[in-house]
Every structure is written in C-alpha cells, then in structure tokens.
Design an enzyme around this catalytic site. Sequence first.
Site, PDB file in Angstrom:
ATOM      1  N   ARG A  68       0.846  -1.193   0.000  1.00 56.74           N
ATOM      2  CA  ARG A  68       0.000   0.000   0.000  1.00 56.74           C
ATOM      3  C   ARG A  68       0.878   1.238   0.000  1.00 56.74           C
ATOM      4  NH1 ARG A  68      -3.533  -1.926  -2.076  1.00 56.74           N
ATOM      5  NH2 ARG A  68      -5.631  -2.310  -1.376  1.00 56.74           N
ATOM      6  N   GLU A 126      -2.555   8.643  -5.117  1.00 55.55           N
ATOM      7  CA  GLU A 126      -2.936   7.972  -6.368  1.00 55.55           C
ATOM      8  C   GLU A 126      -4.106   8.701  -7.003  1.00 55.55           C
ATOM      9  OE1 GLU A 126      -3.563   3.754  -5.836  1.00 55.55           O
ATOM     10  OE2 GLU A 126      -1.593   3.461  -4.955  1.00 55.55           O
ATOM     11  N   HIS A 165      -1.055   0.908 -10.015  1.00 51.09           N
ATOM     12  CA  HIS A 165      -1.854   0.054  -9.120  1.00 51.09           C
ATOM     13  C   HIS A 165      -2.585  -1.037  -9.911  1.00 51.09           C
ATOM     14  CE1 HIS A 165      -4.024   0.069  -4.969  1.00 51.09           C
ATOM     15  NE2 HIS A 165      -4.008  -1.155  -5.477  1.00 51.09           N
TER      16      HIS A 165
HETATM   17  N1  LIG Z   1      -0.988  -3.725  -5.523  1.00 50.82           N
HETATM   18  C1  LIG Z   1      -2.198  -4.254  -5.486  1.00 50.82           C
HETATM   19  O1  LIG Z   1      -3.006  -4.093  -6.373  1.00 50.82           O
HETATM   20  C2  LIG Z   1      -2.595  -5.101  -4.333  1.00 50.82           C
HETATM   21  C3  LIG Z   1      -3.518  -6.142  -4.531  1.00 50.82           C
HETATM   22  C4  LIG Z   1      -3.843  -6.964  -3.468  1.00 50.82           C
HETATM   23  C5  LIG Z   1      -3.316  -6.728  -2.224  1.00 50.82           C
HETATM   24  N2  LIG Z   1      -2.458  -5.684  -2.070  1.00 50.82           N
HETATM   25  C6  LIG Z   1      -1.903  -5.392  -0.756  1.00 50.82           C
HETATM   26  O2  LIG Z   1      -1.111  -6.466  -0.333  1.00 50.82           O
HETATM   27  C7  LIG Z   1      -1.381  -6.713   1.035  1.00 50.82           C
HETATM   28  C8  LIG Z   1      -1.050  -8.148   1.358  1.00 50.82           C
HETATM   29  O3  LIG Z   1      -1.958  -8.993   0.678  1.00 50.82           O
HETATM   30  P1  LIG Z   1      -2.022 -10.557   1.038  1.00 50.82           P
HETATM   31  O4  LIG Z   1      -3.082 -11.137   0.169  1.00 50.82           O
HETATM   32  O5  LIG Z   1      -0.651 -11.134   1.028  1.00 50.82           O
HETATM   33  O6  LIG Z   1      -2.553 -10.455   2.533  1.00 50.82           O
HETATM   34  P2  LIG Z   1      -2.279 -11.433   3.745  1.00 50.82           P
HETATM   35  O7  LIG Z   1      -3.240 -11.031   4.803  1.00 50.82           O
HETATM   36  O8  LIG Z   1      -2.245 -12.847   3.280  1.00 50.82           O
HETATM   37  O9  LIG Z   1      -0.795 -11.041   4.195  1.00 50.82           O
HETATM   38  C9  LIG Z   1      -0.451  -9.862   4.863  1.00 50.82           C
HETATM   39  C10 LIG Z   1       0.723 -10.185   5.761  1.00 50.82           C
HETATM   40  O10 LIG Z   1       1.199  -8.965   6.310  1.00 50.82           O
HETATM   41  C11 LIG Z   1       1.528  -9.230   7.655  1.00 50.82           C
HETATM   42  N3  LIG Z   1       1.596  -8.004   8.445  1.00 50.82           N
HETATM   43  C12 LIG Z   1       0.617  -7.424   9.205  1.00 50.82           C
HETATM   44  N4  LIG Z   1       1.127  -6.347   9.846  1.00 50.82           N
HETATM   45  C13 LIG Z   1       2.433  -6.258   9.483  1.00 50.82           C
HETATM   46  C14 LIG Z   1       3.484  -5.364   9.825  1.00 50.82           C
HETATM   47  N5  LIG Z   1       3.289  -4.381  10.700  1.00 50.82           N
HETATM   48  N6  LIG Z   1       4.704  -5.563   9.279  1.00 50.82           N
HETATM   49  C15 LIG Z   1       4.914  -6.588   8.421  1.00 50.82           C
HETATM   50  N7  LIG Z   1       3.955  -7.480   8.060  1.00 50.82           N
HETATM   51  C16 LIG Z   1       2.732  -7.308   8.579  1.00 50.82           C
HETATM   52  C17 LIG Z   1       0.445 -10.188   8.136  1.00 50.82           C
HETATM   53  O11 LIG Z   1       0.835 -10.888   9.295  1.00 50.82           O
HETATM   54  C18 LIG Z   1       0.307 -11.089   6.926  1.00 50.82           C
HETATM   55  O12 LIG Z   1       1.156 -12.212   6.996  1.00 50.82           O
HETATM   56  C19 LIG Z   1      -2.880  -6.353   1.185  1.00 50.82           C
HETATM   57  O13 LIG Z   1      -3.193  -6.006   2.518  1.00 50.82           O
HETATM   58  C20 LIG Z   1      -3.023  -5.178   0.260  1.00 50.82           C
HETATM   59  O14 LIG Z   1      -2.782  -3.969   0.942  1.00 50.82           O
HETATM   60  C21 LIG Z   1      -2.081  -4.877  -3.083  1.00 50.82           C
HETATM   61  O1  LIG Z   2      -6.839  -4.498  -1.940  1.00 54.07           O
HETATM   62  C1  LIG Z   2      -7.260  -4.857  -3.020  1.00 54.07           C
HETATM   63  O2  LIG Z   2      -8.324  -5.481  -3.138  1.00 54.07           O
HETATM   64  C2  LIG Z   2      -6.371  -4.601  -4.226  1.00 54.07           C
HETATM   65  O3  LIG Z   2      -5.356  -3.671  -3.948  1.00 54.07           O
HETATM   66  C3  LIG Z   2      -7.102  -4.151  -5.442  1.00 54.07           C
HETATM   67  O4  LIG Z   2      -7.247  -2.749  -5.365  1.00 54.07           O
END
Ligand SMILES: NC(=O)c1ccc[n+]([C@@H]2O[C@H](COP(=O)([O-])OP(=O)(O)OC[C@H]3O[C@@H](n4cnc5c(N)ncnc54)[C@H](O)[C@@H]3O)[C@@H](O)[C@H]2O)c1
Ligand SMILES: O=C(O)[C@H](O)CO
Length: 334
Positions: A247, A276, A295
């Site tokens: 994020r 963004e 994104h």
């Molecule tokens: N770029 C994009 O379009 C996009 C798309 C999907 C998700 N994301 C982001 O990616 C993140 C992760 O997605 P995911 O599916 O792997 O989620 P997930 O819940 O499987 O994994 C998130 C991990 O982050 C860890 N975490 C929590 N607090 C933390 C901290 N302070 N420091 C380090 N790690 C910490 C959690 O313990 C967990 O293991 C989402 O929360 C979202 O913000 C971005």
């Molecule tokens: O968090 C999500 O669902 C992804 O970043 C898509 O915006």
Amino acid sequence: MKKLVIYPAIDPKRLTRMESISNELHIVNAQDLDTALTEIKDAHAFFGKITPELLAAAENLEWVQSPTASLEHYIFPELAAHPCQLTNMRGLFYDVIADHVLGFVLCFARNLHRYIRQQTQSLWQPIGGTAGKPNFVTGPGQVSEVDRSHMHLSDCTLGVVGAGSIGSEICHRAAAFGMRVCAVDPITRTIPGAVEEVWDLDRLKDLLTISDFVVIAAPHTPQTEKLFRTSQFQQMKNTGYLINIGRGAIVDLQDLTIALQNGDIAGAGLDVFEIEPLPADHPLWQMENVIITPHIAAASTRVPERHLETLLENVRCFINGQPFITLANKQLWF
Ligand SMILES: NC(=O)c1ccc[n+]([C@@H]2O[C@H](COP(=O)([O-])OP(=O)(O)OC[C@H]3O[C@@H](n4cnc5c(N)ncnc54)[C@H](O)[C@@H]3O)[C@@H](O)[C@H]2O)c1
Ligand SMILES: O=C(O)[C@H](O)CO
C-alpha cells in the site's frame, strides 16, 4: 435457516452460483439501501459495503464478508468491536503479484527498464559502457564496468516485509531464481521451501541492511503507516531497490523521492503510492531508476473467478460451521 444480505446487489449469475451451493441459506440481493437496511435487521451474514448505519440496524449479524483484500478503507471502530467475524478477499492475487514483483526485480538486475528507454532513441549503449561501441565480453579474471552494472540474481538477497499470501509467493519465486530470501512478519513464522525462519518485526533493520531488493507486501494498518521513512532508506544498501506492491501509505512519498535523489537507494519499483494517481508533475516520473505501474499488480483474468470462489467457499464454511478461509484479524487496525 441462515440469512445473507448482499449490498450493493451483485450480478444475478454470481447469485445463481451462490444459491446452488446450499438450500440452507436465504439470500437477499438488496437493490437499494432502504431494502438493505430493512433486510439486515434479522440477517446472519452480510456481503458488500457495510457501514455504521447498516451495522447498527443488524441484530443477529455473525459474519461480514468484505469484497476487497485490504481493509483500511473498510473497517471502522464499531465493526472492529462487533462480535461478528470479518473475512476479506486476500489470497486471490498471490501468484500474479509475485510475478509482477519478479518483473521489477529482473528489470533492475538486468537494466531492462533502461534499455527499453534507450530503444525508443535507437541508442546502443551498454549500461556501464560507451555509447555507439560494440560491447565485447571481457577476458578471464577481468570484470568490466558493464559486467559490474548488471546483477547476477543468485548473488542477491531479497527481503520481504509482510509474509502473507503474496509475500510468501514472492519468496518462493525469488528462491527459484537462486536468490537468498528473508522476511519479517508479526505472525508467519516460516515459509516452507523458501524461508526457514521468518523474523519478527524487530528485525526489520537487519532485513533492510542485507537485502538488495526490499519488497513491501504488508497491509496498511496503523503499525505500517509510513513505516518507510528516511531512516529506513538510509538503513538500506545504497545499491538496493525498494519494491512496493502493498500500500502506498506504508512509504512516505516525499522521503522516498529524496532518498532516490540523494542516492540513498539505487531505485524503486512502485505499483502503489501515497497519492494515487501520482500527479503528472511528480519527480518520480522522470527518474530513470524508477519503474511505475498504476496500481495494476493484481490485474488478471483469473481474479474475478477466484473472487467468486473465495466468497462461495466462505459461504460453505459459514453454513457448515467451519473456520473461514480468509478470516481477518480486526485488531490489526485498532
Ligand atoms: N498492488 C495491489 O493491487 C494489491 C492487490 C492486493 C493486495 N495488495 C496489498 O497487499 C497486502 C497483502 O496482501 P495478502 O493477500 O498477502 O494479505 P495477507 O493477509 O495474506 O498477508 C499480509 C501479511 O502482512 C503481515 N503483516 C501485518 N502487519 C504487518 C506489519 N506491521 N509488518 C509486516 N507485516 C505485517 C500479516 O501478518 C500477513 O502475513 C494487502 O493487505 C493489500 O494492501 C495490493
Ligand atoms: O486491496 C485490493 O483489493 C487490491 O489492492 C485491489 O485494489
């Protein structure tokens, strides 16, 4: 019979798939807010955009399913305090975002982003070498500037901040490229086949110090907001790259820009930004050591089907009284 309210209403085709998995669930696909407010009163489950108003109207709510993976714009204090279970849409993008990250890594390691820019000017210039000259591979024992300017991935370390579904897959892919891999996470303790011991968050500095590529794959929570500021960039190698697909709010945009301008780090691959869309006049656009994607790291034809599968699987779990597959830890946000 359990009752599920959906609001905003979803495509009737998706509804049919949901209805087909059980006749033990009464589903209301609410077409407007008034209907949602009336129907949620005795509902046990809700899918969609819950608000304080909807939550206050609910008397029996046991489960709320978010349509998004990230929860920072979804969760609010009353929802965190409510006894209902909250699930999200994590895990849908693990492979495609890991591919995107490795795309950034390969570009930086082999200077592909710079060669693509040179190609638009028909410019033959080995990075580290001389424009317009043929580039001969140097002899035994000699390492040229051109050699030095191109990285060998198996000499590199990749560090992941946030070893969840996306972060773990990034570790697997990096390990498959022969990279050393490390990770920090508050919960995950190991990634079998990739990282024997995932470090606790207090070892973030160690990760920053040893990594050639630092990848942020954590959610935006109060704990991660602006986790990356000047001091974190200064702890990184000045030959190191930052990759953020988590994020934007996790990285202070101004501090990152200054770190890149000062050469505190070598470059950045960014899919998410504190602001963004990134304003057209932002200096990051003009930096040749920065790769920007808008994104879209999660964009993929498979995601909509996975989205529906996750929803259906959680519905099955709810009906059968089994643990949800994407239960969220509400306390992370408060
Ligand atoms: N770029 C994009 O379009 C996009 C798309 C999907 C998700 N994301 C982001 O990616 C993140 C992760 O997605 P995911 O599916 O792997 O989620 P997930 O819940 O499987 O994994 C998130 C991990 O982050 C860890 N975490 C929590 N607090 C933390 C901290 N302070 N420091 C380090 N790690 C910490 C959690 O313990 C967990 O293991 C989402 O929360 C979202 O913000 C971005
Ligand atoms: O968090 C999500 O669902 C992804 O970043 C898509 O915006």
